[in-house]
Design a protein around this motif. Structure first.
Motif, PDB file in Angstrom:
ATOM      1  N   LEU A   1      18.762  11.212  15.009  1.00  0.00           N
ATOM      2  CA  LEU A   1      18.668  12.067  13.823  1.00  0.00           C
ATOM      3  C   LEU A   1      18.785  11.255  12.536  1.00  0.00           C
ATOM      4  O   LEU A   1      18.080  11.511  11.564  1.00  0.00           O
ATOM      5  N   LEU A   2      19.680  10.274  12.543  1.00  0.00           N
ATOM      6  CA  LEU A   2      19.843   9.424  11.359  1.00  0.00           C
ATOM      7  C   LEU A   2      18.607   8.563  11.133  1.00  0.00           C
ATOM      8  O   LEU A   2      18.166   8.370   9.997  1.00  0.00           O
ATOM      9  N   SER A   3      18.038   8.054  12.227  1.00  0.00           N
ATOM     10  CA  SER A   3      16.820   7.241  12.136  1.00  0.00           C
ATOM     11  C   SER A   3      15.707   8.020  11.457  1.00  0.00           C
ATOM     12  O   SER A   3      15.027   7.512  10.542  1.00  0.00           O
ATOM     13  N   ALA A   4      15.511   9.266  11.882  1.00  0.00           N
ATOM     14  CA  ALA A   4      14.437  10.082  11.321  1.00  0.00           C
ATOM     15  C   ALA A   4      14.664  10.345   9.835  1.00  0.00           C
ATOM     16  O   ALA A   4      13.730  10.247   9.023  1.00  0.00           O
ATOM     17  N   LYS A   5      15.880  10.674   9.475  1.00  0.00           N
ATOM     18  CA  LYS A   5      16.205  10.984   8.073  1.00  0.00           C
ATOM     19  C   LYS A   5      16.014   9.767   7.177  1.00  0.00           C
ATOM     20  O   LYS A   5      15.389   9.847   6.111  1.00  0.00           O
ATOM     21  N   GLN A   6      16.546   8.629   7.604  1.00  0.00           N
ATOM     22  CA  GLN A   6      16.453   7.415   6.785  1.00  0.00           C
ATOM     23  C   GLN A   6      15.008   6.926   6.680  1.00  0.00           C
ATOM     24  O   GLN A   6      14.586   6.442   5.624  1.00  0.00           O
ATOM     25  N   ALA A   7      14.260   7.033   7.765  1.00  0.00           N
ATOM     26  CA  ALA A   7      12.867   6.575   7.752  1.00  0.00           C
ATOM     27  C   ALA A   7      12.040   7.365   6.744  1.00  0.00           C
ATOM     28  O   ALA A   7      11.244   6.794   5.990  1.00  0.00           O
ATOM     29  N   LYS A   8      12.227   8.663   6.718  1.00  0.00           N
ATOM     30  CA  LYS A   8      11.473   9.502   5.775  1.00  0.00           C
ATOM     31  C   LYS A   8      11.844   9.147   4.332  1.00  0.00           C
ATOM     32  O   LYS A   8      10.978   9.088   3.451  1.00  0.00           O
ATOM     33  N   GLN A   9      13.109   8.880   4.087  1.00  0.00           N
ATOM     34  CA  GLN A   9      13.542   8.501   2.744  1.00  0.00           C
ATOM     35  C   GLN A   9      12.917   7.174   2.320  1.00  0.00           C
ATOM     36  O   GLN A   9      12.444   7.029   1.183  1.00  0.00           O
ATOM     37  N   LEU A  10      12.879   6.210   3.225  1.00  0.00           N
ATOM     38  CA  LEU A  10      12.289   4.906   2.916  1.00  0.00           C
ATOM     39  C   LEU A  10      10.802   5.021   2.616  1.00  0.00           C
ATOM     40  O   LEU A  10      10.267   4.298   1.767  1.00  0.00           O
ATOM     41  N   ALA A  11      10.112   5.926   3.307  1.00  0.00           N
ATOM     42  CA  ALA A  11       8.664   6.067   3.125  1.00  0.00           C
ATOM     43  C   ALA A  11       8.299   6.511   1.719  1.00  0.00           C
ATOM     44  O   ALA A  11       7.186   6.247   1.247  1.00  0.00           O
ATOM     45  N   HIS A  12       9.211   7.164   1.030  1.00  0.00           N
ATOM     46  CA  HIS A  12       8.927   7.617  -0.330  1.00  0.00           C
ATOM     47  C   HIS A  12       8.764   6.455  -1.304  1.00  0.00           C
ATOM     48  O   HIS A  12       8.237   6.633  -2.405  1.00  0.00           O
TER      49      HIS A  12
ATOM     50  N   HIS B   1       0.834  -1.190   0.000  1.00  0.00           N
ATOM     51  CA  HIS B   1       0.000   0.000   0.000  1.00  0.00           C
ATOM     52  C   HIS B   1       0.878   1.254   0.000  1.00  0.00           C
ATOM     53  O   HIS B   1       2.090   1.190   0.226  1.00  0.00           O
ATOM     54  N   GLY B   2       0.247   2.385  -0.247  1.00  0.00           N
ATOM     55  CA  GLY B   2       0.969   3.643  -0.244  1.00  0.00           C
ATOM     56  C   GLY B   2       0.777   4.415   1.044  1.00  0.00           C
ATOM     57  O   GLY B   2       0.043   4.008   1.939  1.00  0.00           O
ATOM     58  N   VAL B   3       1.472   5.539   1.133  1.00  0.00           N
ATOM     59  CA  VAL B   3       1.307   6.485   2.237  1.00  0.00           C
ATOM     60  C   VAL B   3       0.880   7.810   1.634  1.00  0.00           C
ATOM     61  O   VAL B   3       1.457   8.262   0.632  1.00  0.00           O
ATOM     62  N   GLY B   4      -0.119   8.436   2.208  1.00  0.00           N
ATOM     63  CA  GLY B   4      -0.663   9.664   1.645  1.00  0.00           C
ATOM     64  C   GLY B   4       0.293  10.840   1.707  1.00  0.00           C
ATOM     65  O   GLY B   4       1.181  10.918   2.563  1.00  0.00           O
ATOM     66  N   ASP B   5       0.103  11.774   0.789  1.00  0.00           N
ATOM     67  CA  ASP B   5       0.955  12.966   0.733  1.00  0.00           C
ATOM     68  C   ASP B   5       0.800  13.853   1.963  1.00  0.00           C
ATOM     69  O   ASP B   5       1.690  14.651   2.265  1.00  0.00           O
ATOM     70  N   LEU B   6      -0.339  13.729   2.664  1.00  0.00           N
ATOM     71  CA  LEU B   6      -0.500  14.505   3.897  1.00  0.00           C
ATOM     72  C   LEU B   6       0.628  14.219   4.873  1.00  0.00           C
ATOM     73  O   LEU B   6       1.089  15.117   5.600  1.00  0.00           O
ATOM     74  N   PHE B   7       1.086  12.976   4.896  1.00  0.00           N
ATOM     75  CA  PHE B   7       2.174  12.586   5.793  1.00  0.00           C
ATOM     76  C   PHE B   7       3.532  12.928   5.191  1.00  0.00           C
ATOM     77  O   PHE B   7       4.413  13.446   5.889  1.00  0.00           O
ATOM     78  N   LYS B   8       3.698  12.662   3.902  1.00  0.00           N
ATOM     79  CA  LYS B   8       4.989  12.916   3.261  1.00  0.00           C
ATOM     80  C   LYS B   8       5.326  14.403   3.216  1.00  0.00           C
ATOM     81  O   LYS B   8       6.497  14.792   3.274  1.00  0.00           O
ATOM     82  N   ASN B   9       4.296  15.231   3.089  1.00  0.00           N
ATOM     83  CA  ASN B   9       4.525  16.670   2.986  1.00  0.00           C
ATOM     84  C   ASN B   9       4.656  17.356   4.344  1.00  0.00           C
ATOM     85  O   ASN B   9       4.976  18.543   4.405  1.00  0.00           O
ATOM     86  N   LYS B  10       4.375  16.602   5.393  1.00  0.00           N
ATOM     87  CA  LYS B  10       4.517  17.158   6.745  1.00  0.00           C
ATOM     88  C   LYS B  10       5.986  17.099   7.156  1.00  0.00           C
ATOM     89  O   LYS B  10       6.612  16.030   7.093  1.00  0.00           O
ATOM     90  N   ILE B  11       6.531  18.220   7.544  1.00  0.00           N
ATOM     91  CA  ILE B  11       7.951  18.272   7.898  1.00  0.00           C
ATOM     92  C   ILE B  11       8.113  18.258   9.421  1.00  0.00           C
ATOM     93  O   ILE B  11       7.635  19.153  10.118  1.00  0.00           O
TER      94      ILE B  11
ATOM     95  N   ALA C   1       6.982   8.493   7.233  1.00  0.00           N
ATOM     96  CA  ALA C   1       6.768   9.538   6.231  1.00  0.00           C
ATOM     97  C   ALA C   1       6.875  10.933   6.831  1.00  0.00           C
ATOM     98  O   ALA C   1       7.361  11.866   6.179  1.00  0.00           O
ATOM     99  N   VAL C   2       6.428  11.095   8.075  1.00  0.00           N
ATOM    100  CA  VAL C   2       6.522  12.392   8.744  1.00  0.00           C
ATOM    101  C   VAL C   2       7.964  12.707   9.127  1.00  0.00           C
ATOM    102  O   VAL C   2       8.371  13.867   9.202  1.00  0.00           O
ATOM    103  N   GLY C   3       8.772  11.658   9.336  1.00  0.00           N
ATOM    104  CA  GLY C   3      10.173  11.850   9.673  1.00  0.00           C
ATOM    105  C   GLY C   3      10.471  11.782  11.152  1.00  0.00           C
ATOM    106  O   GLY C   3      11.366  12.472  11.655  1.00  0.00           O
ATOM    107  N   LEU C   4       9.731  10.919  11.855  1.00  0.00           N
ATOM    108  CA  LEU C   4       9.971  10.744  13.284  1.00  0.00           C
ATOM    109  C   LEU C   4      11.060   9.705  13.541  1.00  0.00           C
ATOM    110  O   LEU C   4      11.145   8.709  12.822  1.00  0.00           O
TER     111      LEU C   4
END
Length: 381
Positions: free
Chosen positions: A348-359, A178-188, A301-304
């Motif tokens: 910090l690395l966890s948050a960055k890598q997680a957001k990248q994977l969500a894409h 499944h996908g993840v909505g842009d509402l989450f991906k666009n949240k910084i 996707a949010v980058g937590l």
């Protein structure tokens, strides 16, 4: 087959949960079946789901009266009427978005979305009550549907392997997450450079209570961190009932009798969830059984920064972008969260890598891969 119209049917009559409805909406909204030679898509679903779907020139919506009635009548319709209705529309292949189908239509492609029945020992945690009997029935129905299907869609490699250990090798399997909505991906979300001197450290666990989701162990873990002097608070977002909710309530009463650090939010709308996540410092995901952990993906996707269960498909999805723990062990959870608090570089690395994977998880990709797979099944008939 080449010279006639290609018509796809979708049985979404059982899509009642938020995630199941999001899948159908993403499937219809984000992809273009016409690019794959599909002329018509006919979908059978309850009215509120059909109303949430966009109007498309290739989309035909069907709302049998039985789908607004009791579950028993819905099953009777699926068992005895769906086949006739699909035949009357000259459907080439029926895509059933829930493998718990009673329909005998052929050819059919089914999607596996429920893993509880296939994880060793998972059904035992429910004892011999109504829930366990329901899961046994689902297991029988799903096994029959998947074995008879011309194709089976899985959401993760983990779930595909787990199911086939029970069913045996299945025909023409594929993995389409499944996908993840842009509402989450666009949240910084901007993780704090340091949490040690923060007045309050907010942790969040998003999930309804279930016996395999261990919210009570997360409460114990947070209580342990507070005893060490960390100003940690916990938000539990999601409702629930039954024995699992009782265990959670009992643990809150034991660990936080004055309601100082645990907050339970019964319901959060999809529109509210990105903001709620972004306002927190650490996401915790303590489930031991998932097909595809959607709420984990949303935190990614949010980058937590994420502390996650090491069971099920969670390591497949989160990979190296988190700190893992045993959800059955409160001390293990405590140490994982403590590591994210104390080790700034790891957090910090966890948050960055997680957001990248969500894409990698988009509704557009999910939709287009599904249309392509369905057409390939028609060609192979």
């Amino acid at each position: 087959m080449i010279n006639k119209k290609i018509k796809i049917g979708i049985d979404a009559s059982r899509n009642r949960s938020g995630g199941a409805k999001a899948h159908v909406i993403g499937l219809i909204s984000e992809g273009n079946p016409e690019n794959y030679g599909i002329d018509e898509v006919h979908i059978w679903a309850f009215k509120s789901l059909l109303d949430s779907l966009p109007d498309k020139p290739w989309l035909f919506k069907h709302n049998p009266a039985e789908l607004e009635q009791s579950l028993f009548k819905q099953i009777l319709w699926q068992c005895f009427k769906l086949k006739k209705e699909a035949k009357s529309e000259e459907i080439d292949v029926l895509f059933t978005t829930d493998a718990s189908t009673f329909s005998s239509f052929s050819p059919m492609v089914v999607m596996s979305q429920d893993l509880i029945q296939y994880e060793p020992g998972m059904m035992k945690i429910y004892g011999w009550g109504k829930s366990r009997l329901s899961n046994i029935m689902k297991l029988i129905v799903q096994n029959k549907a998947m074995r008879n299907a011309k194709g089976v869609i899985f959401l993760t490699e983990y779930s595909m392997n787990a199911v086939q250990k029970v069913t045996g090798s299945l025909n023409n399997t594929t993995i389409i997450p499944h996908g993840v909505g842009d509402l989450f991906k666009n949240k910084i979300h901007l993780p704090k450079e340091s949490l040690i001197n923060k007045e309050t450290i907010k942790c969040i666990y998003v999930s309804n209570t279930e016996m395999y989701k261990y919210q009570w162990n997360v409460v114990k873990a947070i209580a342990g961190l507070r005893k060490k002097g960390f100003p940690v608070e916990l938000i539990l977002a999601g409702g629930g009932g039954g024995e699992s909710r009782k265990m959670l309530n009992d643990e809150i009463l034991n660990s936080d009798p004055n309601n100082e650090f645990v907050k339970v939010i019964e319901f959060v709308t999809p529109l509210q969830m990105p903001d709620l996540l972004a306002d927190c410092d650490i996401s915790i995901f303590a489930s031991s059984c998932e097909n595809l952990p959607v709420t984990l993906l949303e935190s990614m996707a949010v980058g937590l920064p994420i502390a996650s269960s090491n069971l099920g498909p969670m390591p497949e999805v989160l990979k190296d972008a988190g700190v893992y723990f045993d959800p059955k062990d409160p001390k293990s959870i405590e140490l994982a969260v403590e590591r994210l608090i104390k080790e700034d570089a790891t957090r910090l690395l966890s948050a960055k890598q997680a957001k990248q994977l969500a894409h990698d998880y988009s509704w557009s990709s999910c939709s287009n891969k599904t249309w392509n797979y369905l057409v390939e099944n028609i060609k192979n008939l």
